[in-house]
Write a protein that holds these residues in place. Structure first.
Motif, short mmCIF file in Angstrom:
data_model
loop_
_atom_site.label_atom_id
_atom_site.label_comp_id
_atom_site.label_asym_id
_atom_site.label_seq_id
_atom_site.Cartn_x
_atom_site.Cartn_y
_atom_site.Cartn_z
N ILE A 159 0.84 -1.21 0.00
CA ILE A 159 0.00 0.00 0.00
C ILE A 159 0.87 1.25 0.00
N VAL A 160 1.91 1.25 0.83
CA VAL A 160 2.83 2.40 0.90
C VAL A 160 3.51 2.60 -0.44
N VAL A 182 2.18 6.95 -6.75
CA VAL A 182 1.19 7.91 -7.24
C VAL A 182 1.56 9.33 -6.83
N MET A 183 1.93 9.51 -5.57
CA MET A 183 2.27 10.85 -5.08
C MET A 183 3.51 11.39 -5.77
N MET A 209 1.05 4.22 -2.84
CA MET A 209 0.84 5.62 -2.47
C MET A 209 2.04 6.47 -2.87
#
Length: 315
Positions: free
Chosen positions: A26-27, A33-34, A30
């Motif tokens: 998940i990290v 994408v960021m 994220m």
């Protein structure tokens, strides 16, 4: 050879924000994408400002530099974390770690100095509008940016050289996704007193100088705004400084809580706060400036139309 004899650790293990494999995925998503949003958003700001002659002013010159620094700031830490996850590794060599520390310190301080210069620019625009062109000459703007780069590089060099002199023994696990100076200091088996004192004195001075400039500038701005006879004048002043003030609060709010105490007290909360201003803040800066600034929004629309609208027309 002296440093090799002292340093038994040849690499560090970046454990990331979570040690659970499910959360790591998940990290990773994220962060990916960021990071893409950060690069594309800041790059659009730079291109829009460079392509629109109406934005060739000191304010947007500093904003373009801030976007460039934000791209570099994110690129120092995130790509290595993403690569490590993709190849199934957590290691970073000692040399890479020291290089990462150097550029991390450089870009984080450069952000602060640019925000202080932008605060001064807001002060001149609101408190001395008739003398703005004379006071904010192009040569002065370039000089302020160059001087900021020189100071931040010297500051980073000092801290990195002090880090290199330390001895690292058997412990090499870093509870972070990059080589943050404080977690690295906690791993040293030698005395870090000089590093901590330098962080409080030189580091404190380097951080206090731009923050003081920002505080003084906004104190003068506030006193000037309160004297405006009309609500329209107050709104115009707030629209000029609102975006900058929001970015300042986000940046310094996280930074002061992390680096204004000894390295031995570095906690999980500090790690999360560090991740916030290294990943989230560079990503949201373009949105803050574009959504609250009509000139930037107009320049972005023109740039997007020139690049994509014209191509559709010719098809």
């Amino acid at each position: 050879m002296g440093r090799k004899n002292q340093t038994t650790v040849t690499e560090f293990l970046l454990l990331g924000l979570s040690e659970e494999s499910e959360q790591e995925g998940i990290v990773f998503g994220m962060f990916l994408v960021m990071y893409m949003v950060t690069i594309s958003g800041n790059l659009l700001i730079i291109l829009a400002i460079s392509c629109d002659p109406h934005l060739h002013t000191p304010m947007y010159f500093f904003l373009a530099n801030l976007s460039s620094v934000d791209i570099c700031f994110s690129s120092v830490t995130i790509p290595k974390a993403l690569v490590n996850y993709m190849v199934g590794s957590k290691s970073i060599s000692y040399t890479e770690c020291m290089i990462q520390i150097y550029f991390f310190i450089t870009f984080i301080n450069m952000d602060g100095f640019l925000l202080s210069v932008m605060a001064y620019d807001c002060y001149v625009a609101i408190c001395h509008p008739l003398h703005y062109t004379l006071m904010m000459r192009p040569r002065l703007c370039v000089l302020l940016v160059v001087l900021s780069w020189v100071i931040t590089h010297l500051h980073a060099l000092l801290h990195t050289l002090l880090m290199v002199r330390l001895t690292f023994c058997s412990h090499n696990a870093v509870h972070h996704f990059f080589c943050d100076p404080y977690p690295i200091l906690k791993l040293s088996c030698s005395d870090t007193f000089i590093n901590d004192v330098t962080a409080f004195t030189v580091g404190g001075l380097t951080s206090a100088t731009p923050s003081t400039c920002i505080t003084v500038s906004y104190a003068y701005i506030l006193s000037r705004v309160l004297k405006f006879p009309s609500v329209q004048g107050i709104r115009k002043a707030l629209s000029t400084c609102g975006s900058h003030l929001t970015v300042v609060c986000l940046f310094y709010g996280a930074i002061l809580g992390v680096y204004m105490h000894p390295s031995s007290t570095y906690s999980v909360q500090d790690m999360v706060a560090t991740a916030f201003f290294t990943v989230v803040t560079p990503m949201v800066n373009p949105f803050i400036y574009s959504l609250r600034n009509h000139d930037v929004k107009g320049a972005l629309r023109k740039f997007m139309f020139r690049r994509f609208g014209s191509s559709k027309f010719y098809r």
